[in-house]
Design an enzyme around this catalytic site. Sequence first.
Site, mmCIF file in Angstrom:
data_model
loop_
_atom_site.group_PDB
_atom_site.id
_atom_site.type_symbol
_atom_site.label_atom_id
_atom_site.label_comp_id
_atom_site.label_asym_id
_atom_site.label_seq_id
_atom_site.Cartn_x
_atom_site.Cartn_y
_atom_site.Cartn_z
ATOM 1 N N ASP A 61 0.782 -1.198 0.083
ATOM 2 C CA ASP A 61 -0.143 0.029 0.066
ATOM 3 C C ASP A 61 0.892 1.476 -0.081
ATOM 4 O OD1 ASP A 61 1.039 -0.530 2.637
ATOM 5 O OD2 ASP A 61 -1.122 -0.930 3.299
ATOM 6 N N ASN A 104 -7.462 -2.798 14.222
ATOM 7 C CA ASN A 104 -8.957 -3.274 13.813
ATOM 8 C C ASN A 104 -9.025 -4.250 13.066
ATOM 9 O OD1 ASN A 104 -7.726 -2.094 11.595
ATOM 10 N ND2 ASN A 104 -9.463 -0.391 11.148
ATOM 11 N N HIS A 114 -7.181 -4.745 10.209
ATOM 12 C CA HIS A 114 -6.894 -4.635 8.823
ATOM 13 C C HIS A 114 -5.684 -5.174 8.356
ATOM 14 C CE1 HIS A 114 -4.690 -0.589 9.596
ATOM 15 N NE2 HIS A 114 -3.744 -1.568 9.445
ATOM 16 N N GLU A 148 -9.525 -1.892 5.542
ATOM 17 C CA GLU A 148 -10.220 -1.558 6.642
ATOM 18 C C GLU A 148 -11.577 -2.623 6.798
ATOM 19 O OE1 GLU A 148 -8.756 0.198 8.767
ATOM 20 O OE2 GLU A 148 -7.872 2.034 7.778
HETATM 21 C C1 F6R Z 1 1.396 -1.550 5.960
HETATM 22 C C2 F6R Z 1 0.234 -2.174 6.250
HETATM 23 C C3 F6R Z 1 -0.605 -2.157 7.571
HETATM 24 C C4 F6R Z 1 0.372 -2.464 8.695
HETATM 25 C C5 F6R Z 1 -0.587 -2.621 10.059
HETATM 26 C C6 F6R Z 1 0.438 -2.667 11.321
HETATM 27 O O1 F6R Z 1 1.937 -1.585 4.691
HETATM 28 O O2 F6R Z 1 -0.307 -2.613 5.287
HETATM 29 O O3 F6R Z 1 -1.633 -3.153 7.413
HETATM 30 O O4 F6R Z 1 0.825 -3.866 8.577
HETATM 31 O O5 F6R Z 1 -1.160 -1.260 10.083
HETATM 32 O O6 F6R Z 1 1.459 -1.843 11.540
HETATM 33 P P1 F6R Z 1 2.680 -1.971 12.488
HETATM 34 O O7 F6R Z 1 3.481 -2.893 12.099
HETATM 35 O O8 F6R Z 1 3.072 -0.398 12.277
HETATM 36 O O9 F6R Z 1 1.659 -2.331 13.799
#
Ligand code: F6R
Length: 238
Positions: free
Chosen positions: A65, A132, A134, A139
Amino acid sequence: MKIEVLDNSNINSRAYQEILSVVTGKAHPVLGLATGTTPIGLYQLMVNGYQQGVSYKHVSTYNLDEYVGIDGGNVNSYRYFMNHHLFDHIDIDKDNTHVPCGVGDLTEQCNNYNNMLSQQPIDIQILGIGVNGHIAFNEPNTPMDSTTHVVALTDSTIKANARLFAHEQLVPQQAITMGLANIMNAKKIVVLATGQGKAQAVKDMVQGKVSVACPASILQNHPDVLLLCDKQAAMLLD
Ligand code: F6R
């Protein structure tokens, strides 16, 4: 889904073993990569591996992303993050590193990304998980058959990501993300989850009903998922 509960310090090395077996076992490996705090240690191990002789010359990568409205030169962009933590320090051909582009004609960017992914299936996809549930920026309530698309970020994701920006107001409100169907096409998926804050999301992913309420729950339907988590993230599992 296979689950390994490890000491926090061993999660990245266990993930690195999986990456290394793909990188050294295939002529043209394709890695799916994530940003966020969780995989930073894994990227450091990949850099160390390069310094000790592992080559990434024939590797291609696809990131999950990117924020909308900032280009790859912006320090908060995911392209910048990947260059900074990994690509600038290994012998990968940057032309073979792909991060969705969040500027320009976004419909065209989504179509291009989907086309590239259909031509180069991902051998191993690294995922983090949001509080959450995701995965990537899919989301809650994202359709299970979604492909690369533009999303409005939820307040909880904007708040969680604000730590990396000077002010919460600077966090982009939208992102471009691989969809759940793209992620499910990866041949193997390794999910990394650490800390108590992820415990509920991990429980919903592993033991909840497969539902759009927890996008990560779709991984229950994938034949080859490895969850690497620490005791805190695993604390709500039966
Ligand atoms: C990042 C992504 C997000 C993260 C998720 C966890 O490319 O796609 O889904 O993997 O938000 O983020 P951290 O590792 O910062 O807790």
